[in-house]
Motif scaffolding. Structure first.
Motif, PDB file in Angstrom:
ATOM      1  N   MET A   1      -0.985  -6.475   8.722  1.00 22.41           N
ATOM      2  CA  MET A   1       0.187  -6.761   7.985  1.00 22.41           C
ATOM      3  C   MET A   1       0.190  -8.217   7.825  1.00 22.41           C
ATOM      4  SD  MET A   1       4.163  -6.230   8.902  1.00 22.41           S
ATOM      5  CE  MET A   1       4.173  -4.383   9.018  1.00 22.41           C
ATOM      6  N   GLY A   2       0.367  -8.764   6.642  1.00 27.94           N
ATOM      7  CA  GLY A   2       0.400 -10.239   6.365  1.00 27.94           C
ATOM      8  C   GLY A   2       1.748 -11.013   6.813  1.00 27.94           C
ATOM      9  N   ASP A   3       1.408 -12.328   6.675  1.00 35.43           N
ATOM     10  CA  ASP A   3       2.670 -13.162   6.945  1.00 35.43           C
ATOM     11  C   ASP A   3       3.986 -12.991   6.162  1.00 35.43           C
ATOM     12  OD1 ASP A   3       1.490 -14.541   9.052  1.00 35.43           O
ATOM     13  OD2 ASP A   3       0.353 -15.739   7.603  1.00 35.43           O
ATOM     14  N   VAL A   4       3.592 -12.669   4.375  1.00 36.96           N
ATOM     15  CA  VAL A   4       4.760 -12.566   3.778  1.00 36.96           C
ATOM     16  C   VAL A   4       5.649 -11.157   4.067  1.00 36.96           C
ATOM     17  CG1 VAL A   4       5.267 -11.934   1.487  1.00 36.96           C
ATOM     18  CG2 VAL A   4       3.676 -13.782   1.980  1.00 36.96           C
ATOM     19  N   THR A   5       4.916  -9.977   4.400  1.00 39.19           N
ATOM     20  CA  THR A   5       5.453  -8.904   4.676  1.00 39.19           C
ATOM     21  C   THR A   5       6.105  -9.067   6.256  1.00 39.19           C
ATOM     22  OG1 THR A   5       3.818  -7.787   3.467  1.00 39.19           O
ATOM     23  CG2 THR A   5       5.166  -6.434   5.155  1.00 39.19           C
ATOM     24  N   ALA A   6       5.321  -9.353   7.076  1.00 38.69           N
ATOM     25  CA  ALA A   6       5.982  -9.619   8.520  1.00 38.69           C
ATOM     26  C   ALA A   6       7.409 -10.641   8.393  1.00 38.69           C
ATOM     27  CB  ALA A   6       4.964 -10.478   9.333  1.00 38.69           C
ATOM     28  N   LYS A   7       7.279 -11.610   7.628  1.00 41.58           N
ATOM     29  CA  LYS A   7       8.320 -12.511   7.525  1.00 41.58           C
ATOM     30  C   LYS A   7       9.669 -11.718   6.880  1.00 41.58           C
ATOM     31  CE  LYS A   7       6.502 -16.273   6.218  1.00 41.58           C
ATOM     32  NZ  LYS A   7       6.209 -17.868   5.747  1.00 41.58           N
ATOM     33  N   LYS A   8       9.307 -10.809   5.935  1.00 45.28           N
ATOM     34  CA  LYS A   8      10.343 -10.292   5.165  1.00 45.28           C
ATOM     35  C   LYS A   8      10.885  -9.327   6.061  1.00 45.28           C
ATOM     36  CE  LYS A   8       9.413  -9.042   0.905  1.00 45.28           C
ATOM     37  NZ  LYS A   8       9.308  -8.404  -0.459  1.00 45.28           N
ATOM     38  N   ALA A  37       2.538  -0.573   4.346  1.00 42.98           N
ATOM     39  CA  ALA A  37       2.705  -1.825   5.306  1.00 42.98           C
ATOM     40  C   ALA A  37       3.067  -1.314   6.706  1.00 42.98           C
ATOM     41  CB  ALA A  37       3.926  -2.699   4.665  1.00 42.98           C
ATOM     42  N   LEU A  38       3.780  -0.174   6.658  1.00 49.08           N
ATOM     43  CA  LEU A  38       4.262   0.230   7.830  1.00 49.08           C
ATOM     44  C   LEU A  38       3.440   1.226   8.802  1.00 49.08           C
ATOM     45  CD1 LEU A  38       8.128   1.003   6.751  1.00 49.08           C
ATOM     46  CD2 LEU A  38       7.147  -1.160   7.838  1.00 49.08           C
ATOM     47  N   ARG A  39       2.454   1.586   7.881  1.00 47.88           N
ATOM     48  CA  ARG A  39       1.719   2.528   8.762  1.00 47.88           C
ATOM     49  C   ARG A  39       1.318   2.323  10.035  1.00 47.88           C
ATOM     50  NH1 ARG A  39      -2.615   3.176   4.577  1.00 47.88           N
ATOM     51  NH2 ARG A  39      -1.078   4.492   3.610  1.00 47.88           N
ATOM     52  N   ASN A  40       0.857   1.316  10.345  1.00 47.81           N
ATOM     53  CA  ASN A  40       0.133   0.969  12.058  1.00 47.81           C
ATOM     54  C   ASN A  40       1.267   0.412  12.544  1.00 47.81           C
ATOM     55  OD1 ASN A  40      -2.260   2.198  11.114  1.00 47.81           O
ATOM     56  ND2 ASN A  40      -2.716   0.426  10.057  1.00 47.81           N
ATOM     57  N   ILE A  84       3.179 -17.385  10.418  1.00 54.58           N
ATOM     58  CA  ILE A  84       4.346 -17.115  11.315  1.00 54.58           C
ATOM     59  C   ILE A  84       4.316 -17.746  12.386  1.00 54.58           C
ATOM     60  CG2 ILE A  84       5.171 -15.207  12.923  1.00 54.58           C
ATOM     61  CD1 ILE A  84       4.715 -13.266  10.740  1.00 54.58           C
ATOM     62  N   LEU A  85       3.128 -18.067  13.054  1.00 51.47           N
ATOM     63  CA  LEU A  85       2.551 -18.966  14.180  1.00 51.47           C
ATOM     64  C   LEU A  85       1.940 -20.171  13.952  1.00 51.47           C
ATOM     65  CD1 LEU A  85       2.476 -16.337  17.270  1.00 51.47           C
ATOM     66  CD2 LEU A  85       4.310 -17.681  16.668  1.00 51.47           C
ATOM     67  N   LEU A  86       2.172 -21.411  14.275  1.00 52.27           N
ATOM     68  CA  LEU A  86       1.383 -22.452  14.263  1.00 52.27           C
ATOM     69  C   LEU A  86       1.018 -23.000  15.870  1.00 52.27           C
ATOM     70  CD1 LEU A  86       3.163 -25.115  11.817  1.00 52.27           C
ATOM     71  CD2 LEU A  86       1.041 -23.699  11.538  1.00 52.27           C
ATOM     72  N   PHE A  87      -0.487 -22.944  15.750  1.00 51.98           N
ATOM     73  CA  PHE A  87      -0.940 -23.306  17.085  1.00 51.98           C
ATOM     74  C   PHE A  87      -1.294 -24.492  17.025  1.00 51.98           C
ATOM     75  CE2 PHE A  87      -1.905 -18.734  16.672  1.00 51.98           C
ATOM     76  CZ  PHE A  87      -1.120 -18.144  17.599  1.00 51.98           C
TER      77      PHE A  87
END
Length: 119
Positions: A1-8, A37-40, A84-87
């Motif tokens: 899952m990408g950042d856009v979907t995860a943040k949504k 998007a939710l499959r896994n 989502i995260l900055l290291f």
């Protein structure tokens, strides 16, 4: 899952924990979220991999900033696909300063090393 979907999903549910507590049928009602998007999302393999990654981050004492944290750079909050995260390493002031970020793998190539040290 990408950042856009995860943040949504996180924004809709209120937290990452709530995303995992919700039933897929409720998450599918969110605009732009499909079954692909939710499959896994509930797959134990990915859950265990996420736990292993978090443990690695904690063991190595790696500093990070979450996209909802106050110290997340404001200029990145406006980018829909910001991470989502900055290291980070060292004492970094991410507010109001120009910075260079390096995106890549943990196993840098000799080319990547040479590029970083070019004058």
């Amino acid at each position: 899952m990408g950042d856009v979907t995860a943040k949504k999903l996180i924004s809709h549910c209120g937290s990452a924990e709530e995303v995992f507590r919700n039933k897929a049928r409720h998450l599918l009602k969110i605009d732009g979220i499909g079954s692909h998007a939710l499959r896994n999302l509930q797959d134990k393999v990915y859950h265990e991999a996420a736990i292993a990654e978090l443990e690695f981050i904690q063991r190595q004492n790696i500093a990070y900033t979450y996209f909802n944290d106050l110290d997340y750079p404001s200029y990145l909050k406006h980018c829909i696909d910001s991470p989502i995260l900055l290291f980070k390493r060292g004492a970094i002031d991410l507010q109001g300063r120009k910075v260079i970020s390096v995106v890549g793998t943990r196993n840098i190539t000799s080319y990547g090393t040479a590029f970083c040290f070019t004058d």
